[in-house]
Design a protein around this motif. Structure first.
Motif, PDB file in Angstrom:
ATOM      1  N   ALA A 177      -7.623  -1.752   1.279  1.00  0.00           N
ATOM      2  CA  ALA A 177      -7.647  -2.384   2.602  1.00  0.00           C
ATOM      3  C   ALA A 177      -7.071  -3.797   2.572  1.00  0.00           C
ATOM      4  O   ALA A 177      -6.661  -4.327   3.608  1.00  0.00           O
ATOM      5  N   LYS A 178      -7.024  -4.405   1.389  1.00  0.00           N
ATOM      6  CA  LYS A 178      -6.499  -5.767   1.271  1.00  0.00           C
ATOM      7  C   LYS A 178      -4.980  -5.798   1.078  1.00  0.00           C
ATOM      8  O   LYS A 178      -4.379  -6.860   1.152  1.00  0.00           O
ATOM      9  N   ASP A 199      -9.054  -2.430  -3.966  1.00  0.00           N
ATOM     10  CA  ASP A 199      -9.437  -2.368  -2.558  1.00  0.00           C
ATOM     11  C   ASP A 199      -8.152  -2.257  -1.734  1.00  0.00           C
ATOM     12  O   ASP A 199      -7.512  -3.254  -1.416  1.00  0.00           O
ATOM     13  N   ARG A 226       0.382  -3.163   4.326  1.00  0.00           N
ATOM     14  CA  ARG A 226       0.872  -1.855   4.731  1.00  0.00           C
ATOM     15  C   ARG A 226       2.391  -1.903   4.906  1.00  0.00           C
ATOM     16  O   ARG A 226       2.927  -2.887   5.407  1.00  0.00           O
ATOM     17  N   ARG A 250      -1.353   3.042  -5.336  1.00  0.00           N
ATOM     18  CA  ARG A 250      -2.731   3.562  -5.327  1.00  0.00           C
ATOM     19  C   ARG A 250      -3.006   4.364  -6.596  1.00  0.00           C
ATOM     20  O   ARG A 250      -4.086   4.298  -7.169  1.00  0.00           O
ATOM     21  N   ASP A 275       0.835  -1.197   0.000  1.00  0.00           N
ATOM     22  CA  ASP A 275       0.000   0.000   0.000  1.00  0.00           C
ATOM     23  C   ASP A 275       0.875   1.254   0.000  1.00  0.00           C
ATOM     24  O   ASP A 275       1.218   1.808   1.042  1.00  0.00           O
ATOM     25  N   ARG A 284      -4.483  -9.021   3.108  1.00  0.00           N
ATOM     26  CA  ARG A 284      -5.814  -9.501   3.464  1.00  0.00           C
ATOM     27  C   ARG A 284      -6.577 -10.000   2.241  1.00  0.00           C
ATOM     28  O   ARG A 284      -7.788  -9.844   2.152  1.00  0.00           O
TER      29      ARG A 284
END
Length: 226
Positions: A192-193, A190, A196, A183, A178, A225
């Protein structure tokens, strides 16, 4: 990490900065090596070696030796420097394959080759490479990148076997990290998956620590995730 001396390649990139900052917060001394120009002056706890082309073995050795001279020793090398290209075989050229091999395999090889003698003297020497989940099974357009990261996986295993008992060598295999750049290139994903940077840094620094003394030759997926 307290008192450890870490060399981090690609230290001025998105992941490199997080790994360096996290290591420093835990008491480590950090030598950052990057292709970009240095952004800060050297201190007793940190040195930045900028404008270094790690695809050139001589430049890699000069930078690694400078880091060792500055701190008096090296305890860990974290090979983050690298690159990515998305290109299908039918639409691409061999230049992308050569570029990915140079940026991902040769940077890790050259830095490791230069650092291994220093790391062996540490008594707890560590190398952590950055592989990729995408190199386990390449999808369309992932050929050049996946092939190069598969090379990093095999390099990791070979060095681990060759230096067993002297230096541990492992690799983390992240899925999509991420970052702002990712991005921007995949705005509909997504986020969030994704993994990080701090989560990946935690795994990297564990492998660079004394606690990972019995782990070598491992390719550790960090899959987020998904």
């Amino acid at each position: 990490m307290n008192g450890k001396v870490l060399v981090i390649t690609g230290a001025l990139g998105a992941l490199g900065k997080v790994v360096a900052e996290t290591a420093e917060a835990r008491g480590a001394c950090v030598a950052g090596i990057d292709h970009a120009p240095s952004q800060s002056a050297a201190t007793t706890d940190r040195i930045e070696l900028g404008s270094v082309d790690l695809t050139d073995a001589a430049q890699a050795k000069k930078a690694i030796d400078a880091a060792a001279a500055h701190f008096g020793r090296l305890d860990a090398l974290i090979n983050i420097a690298g690159g990515f290209v998305f290109e299908t075989v039918g639409d691409g050229t061999d230049k992308s394959w050569q570029r990915m091999h140079a940026m991902n395999v040769m940077t890790a090889l050259n830095a490791s080759h230069a650092a291994l003698p220093h790391l062996a003297k540490s008594g707890n020497g560590r190398i952590v490479n950055i592989g990729a989940m995408g190199a386990l099974q390449a999808g369309a357009g992932m050929g050049p990148y996946a092939a190069s990261k598969a090379g990093v996986h095999r390099l990791t295993e070979a060095m681990a076997a060759e230096w067993k008992g002297k230096v541990t060598v492992n690799a983390v295999l992240p899925s999509t990290i991420d970052t702002a750049a990712n991005r921007g290139s995949m705005p509909r994903a997504d986020f969030a998956k994704w993994v990080r940077p701090l989560e990946l840094a935690e795994v990297i620094l564990f492998l660079a620590s004394d606690a990972a003394s019995a782990v070598t030759g491992a390719l550790i997926p960090v899959a987020g995730r998904v």
